[in-house]
Design an enzyme around this catalytic site. Sequence first.
Site, PDB file in Angstrom:
ATOM      1  N   CYS A  45       0.827  -1.201   0.000  1.00  0.00           N
ATOM      2  CA  CYS A  45       0.000   0.000   0.000  1.00  0.00           C
ATOM      3  C   CYS A  45       0.864   1.256   0.000  1.00  0.00           C
ATOM      4  CB  CYS A  45      -0.892   0.030   1.243  1.00  0.00           C
ATOM      5  SG  CYS A  45      -1.930  -1.422   1.484  1.00  0.00           S
ATOM      6  N   CYS A  49      -3.119   4.911   2.617  1.00  0.00           N
ATOM      7  CA  CYS A  49      -4.179   3.921   2.399  1.00  0.00           C
ATOM      8  C   CYS A  49      -5.187   3.938   3.549  1.00  0.00           C
ATOM      9  CB  CYS A  49      -3.575   2.523   2.263  1.00  0.00           C
ATOM     10  SG  CYS A  49      -4.814   1.244   1.887  1.00  0.00           S
ATOM     11  N   CYS A  76      -2.448  -3.066  -3.549  1.00  0.00           N
ATOM     12  CA  CYS A  76      -3.711  -3.002  -2.811  1.00  0.00           C
ATOM     13  C   CYS A  76      -4.820  -2.518  -3.746  1.00  0.00           C
ATOM     14  CB  CYS A  76      -3.551  -2.037  -1.636  1.00  0.00           C
ATOM     15  SG  CYS A  76      -5.076  -1.616  -0.779  1.00  0.00           S
ATOM     16  N   CYS A  79      -6.126   1.315  -2.367  1.00  0.00           N
ATOM     17  CA  CYS A  79      -5.389   2.572  -2.546  1.00  0.00           C
ATOM     18  C   CYS A  79      -4.633   2.646  -3.867  1.00  0.00           C
ATOM     19  CB  CYS A  79      -4.423   2.805  -1.386  1.00  0.00           C
ATOM     20  SG  CYS A  79      -3.022   1.648  -1.310  1.00  0.00           S
TER      21      CYS A  79
END
Length: 250
Positions: A45, A49, A76, A79
């Site tokens: 991330c 995030c 991810c 994000c």
Amino acid sequence: MNAAARMKDHIDATLRDPRWSQLRNRDRSADGSFWYSVRSTGVYCKPSCAARPARPENVAFHASREEAERAGFRPCARCHPERVRETLRYGIGSSPLGLLLVAASERGVCAILFGEHAKALEADLRQRFPQADLSRDDGALAGTLVQTAALIEHPHAPFDATLDLRGTPFQRKVWEALRAIPAGATASYKEIALRIGMPDASRAVALACGANALAMAVPCHRVIRGDGALSGYRWGVERKRSLLAREARA
């Protein structure tokens, strides 16, 4: 060391790392400066995030998206860390050793490059920061260009600009060791390896020197071979020889 002790060391190191606080605070200003992976989910991330906070025992920090992906983590889906882009401003000016390009992010100067042609310098910058949008702004970088060029003739002068050092933890450790070499002095790759507590890492030190994007501010030109001979230099051995000769006279 048993597994429990290793995990405790990992958690302690994570909590001490300033990036942990940025992660916990979902600091948007840190996006693009590092990424973090979560072992329990298999994803990586960006700091901002909005996902459920990760536990420190599952977190690892990465200097780039590529590093996180090489470690086996996927982006991810919340994000989208692979989409992070930033704008780097850069300026190009003259110096006693050819053209000089200085680039800066919101966090500080991230590149100082030597070259003969503006187009080649811009291509080098683009290769080093492929995910960034580049914006030439000679006026905004004029002061930093002057200060940087002055280091050639006045290597003992302070360089006040904030640096945005980007690399792996090992590379940054090497670069900090290089910054501790005073003007007029040199060190071998072996000596740098010893200084960072990794005596068998001479070759890796040489690779870290080659990856340095901040000529003079991170003085990789002060690293020489163990026999005292000049080794390679990303911006040409003649520039390295000239920089060292000027520093010896200063």
